[in-house]
Design a protein around this motif. Sequence first.
Motif, short mmCIF file in Angstrom:
data_model
loop_
_atom_site.label_atom_id
_atom_site.label_comp_id
_atom_site.label_asym_id
_atom_site.label_seq_id
_atom_site.Cartn_x
_atom_site.Cartn_y
_atom_site.Cartn_z
N ASP A 1 0.90 -1.05 0.08
CA ASP A 1 0.11 -0.03 0.22
C ASP A 1 0.95 1.25 0.00
N SER A 2 1.15 1.76 -1.20
CA SER A 2 2.17 2.86 -1.31
C SER A 2 1.56 4.20 -0.75
N ILE A 3 0.46 4.17 -0.35
CA ILE A 3 -0.10 5.58 0.28
C ILE A 3 -0.21 5.26 1.72
N ASN A 4 -0.77 4.48 2.05
CA ASN A 4 -0.90 4.39 3.47
C ASN A 4 0.32 3.78 4.39
N ARG A 5 1.01 3.05 3.56
CA ARG A 5 2.20 2.45 3.99
C ARG A 5 2.00 1.38 5.23
N ILE A 6 0.97 0.59 5.17
CA ILE A 6 0.49 -0.48 6.00
C ILE A 6 1.38 -1.36 6.43
N GLN A 7 1.43 -1.68 7.70
CA GLN A 7 2.29 -2.92 7.84
C GLN A 7 1.36 -4.16 8.02
N TRP A 8 1.88 -5.24 7.28
CA TRP A 8 0.89 -6.44 7.07
C TRP A 8 0.77 -7.42 8.20
N LYS A 9 -0.18 -8.37 8.37
CA LYS A 9 -0.15 -9.18 9.47
C LYS A 9 -0.93 -10.26 8.99
N ALA A 10 -0.59 -11.67 9.07
CA ALA A 10 -1.06 -12.92 9.08
C ALA A 10 -1.55 -13.03 7.59
N PRO A 11 -0.58 -12.77 6.60
CA PRO A 11 -0.86 -13.11 4.93
C PRO A 11 -0.89 -14.55 4.89
N CYS A 12 -1.78 -14.85 3.87
CA CYS A 12 -1.79 -16.29 3.31
C CYS A 12 -2.50 -16.16 1.98
N PHE A 13 -2.49 -17.53 1.28
CA PHE A 13 -3.12 -17.82 0.11
C PHE A 13 -4.59 -18.23 0.44
N SER A 14 -5.39 -18.16 -0.89
CA SER A 14 -6.73 -18.80 -0.88
C SER A 14 -6.28 -20.12 -1.00
N GLY A 15 -7.57 -21.05 -0.93
CA GLY A 15 -7.42 -22.41 -0.88
C GLY A 15 -6.88 -22.93 -2.45
N ASP A 16 -7.34 -22.17 -3.57
CA ASP A 16 -6.71 -22.49 -4.73
C ASP A 16 -5.47 -21.92 -5.28
N GLY A 17 -5.07 -20.92 -4.41
CA GLY A 17 -3.74 -20.00 -4.74
C GLY A 17 -4.09 -18.99 -5.68
#
Length: 561
Positions: A288-304
């Motif tokens: 997020d180039s505007i808000n510069r958010i730090q991410w938490k608990a990223p993951c993929f969907s079931g089919d990727g």
Amino acid sequence: MNAPIIDPLQGDFPEVIEEYLEHGIMKCIAFNRRGTLLAAGCADGTCIIWDFETRGIAKELQDKDCNAAITSVCWSKYGHRILVSASDKSLILWDVLSGEKIARTTLEQTVLQARLHPGSSTPSLCLACPFSSAPMIVDIISGTTTVLPVLISEAGNGIAPNARSKTPDGSTTYSPSTACFNKFGDLVYTGNSKGEILIIDHGKVQVRALVPVSSGSIIRNIVFSRNGQYLLTNTNDRMIRIYENLLPMKDAHKVLDELHETLDEADEVEKLKAAGTKCLSLVQEFQDSINRIQWKAPCFSGDGEWVISGSASRGEHKIYIWDRAGHLVKILEGPKEALMDLAWHPVHPLIVSVSLTGLVYIWAKDYTENWSAFAPDFKELEENEEYVEREDEFDLMPETEKVKESDVNEDDPVDILNVEKDSAFSDSDMSQEELCFLPAIPCPEVPEQQEKCVGSSSKLPDGNQSESPLSVEAGQNGHAANNASSPLEAMENSVAGETEGTRLKRRRRPSEKGLELQAEKTKKPSKTMKPSGRLSKTSKSAAEPESSNGVNGDYASDDYS
């Protein structure tokens, strides 16, 4: 919902909160392989298993020796075991069907994340990521641990004293390292504080490849997709990167051994980096180039096909959804609560998120039915239109033209023994050994009400039974004050009392004479104001017989100066 009437242009990702689950303060979640059961770790040390089809509690796992908060939960491949890590430095392996504890071991550091070996149906090996030390392979039953390397020395050897990083002033700080198994568990992918991905053969405890991250920031999360084709990293530079796995799914460690034999690099570090280029390839970067958010608990969907991550900002419950090409397709905004954990359903387009207050929110798709799928000539109108019929619309057609020949050859044999492979599961079909559901245990819906009813007739210390509170209340209201002989009768009496009280509230305001009669029944003097301005009070108790004129008791008027 039937798939043919779902508009494919709507996107196969959740949009709204469908419902929420509540039981204590839940901290972390994990689906089983089929998505039929959801495990949630609580702050009091319990592990709750939800039946995701009925949204009911199927099992509750509680260790009397563990009262600390659960930091992670992990299912075995076929769902027979659950690994739980707690903040008291313990690892507990549970048998799901029986609810019994298989083994428990305690480490020197608090484990932030623990994952069972995916290559076995009944694993005892796990990958543990402590808070301030290197990841390790732990045999829970025997208690043996093997520390994995997280840094590469100048000679190319892997070292793992701890997960340390130096600050600009020269002081040394501890930062947690993250790691995960590949699809079949023969390799471990570790992210360190120098912004490097190490590919480790945990059987030989050797670093086989090195992939540097472009920014060199600390790697906070590293996750494989369900099919093992893509790898996700979350770094401190507030960016999520997607890598494509170039190694085969099975026997990847053998391919790395052959690759090392073909490389002729003199420097061992350069040799590891050259091997890393044959293992992972950068595909996309999200930020997020505007808000510069730090991410938490990223993951993929079931089919990727989709990538999700939560915002690490306090006081907001936002989930960002991207496609694999890097386009932001949706931002889900929940309640004003911090997000703790995320999980995508293995099969359906559902997302489950955990809030700071301990609630589990279920995000589902807001389906719009496409009725034109039932008939090709059906047309949906946004507003009323004048219909003009065709010239040949109602002409009679020969029956021979209406009948169309079937393209199915009736002589072909029909296979009724084999089951088509489910595209959602790339490795195997439904296993006979797989545990998908747990037997439900019936329980009363309102246990508090039954406890009150059962405890309404308690014994005093001298052996006498105290009068039921329900009976006392009924007696004061002027109803039959018989002691309840059973909880069922007590409940009926309480319902009757509440119903009668409701009826009294709905009556009109009683007259002066009615107030006097009611006061005499309760043996309490009642003072009312007569129209002349004088007060009237009862001179006899309600226990005296009724007078001949049909009025209970005699009334005398006394003047008050």
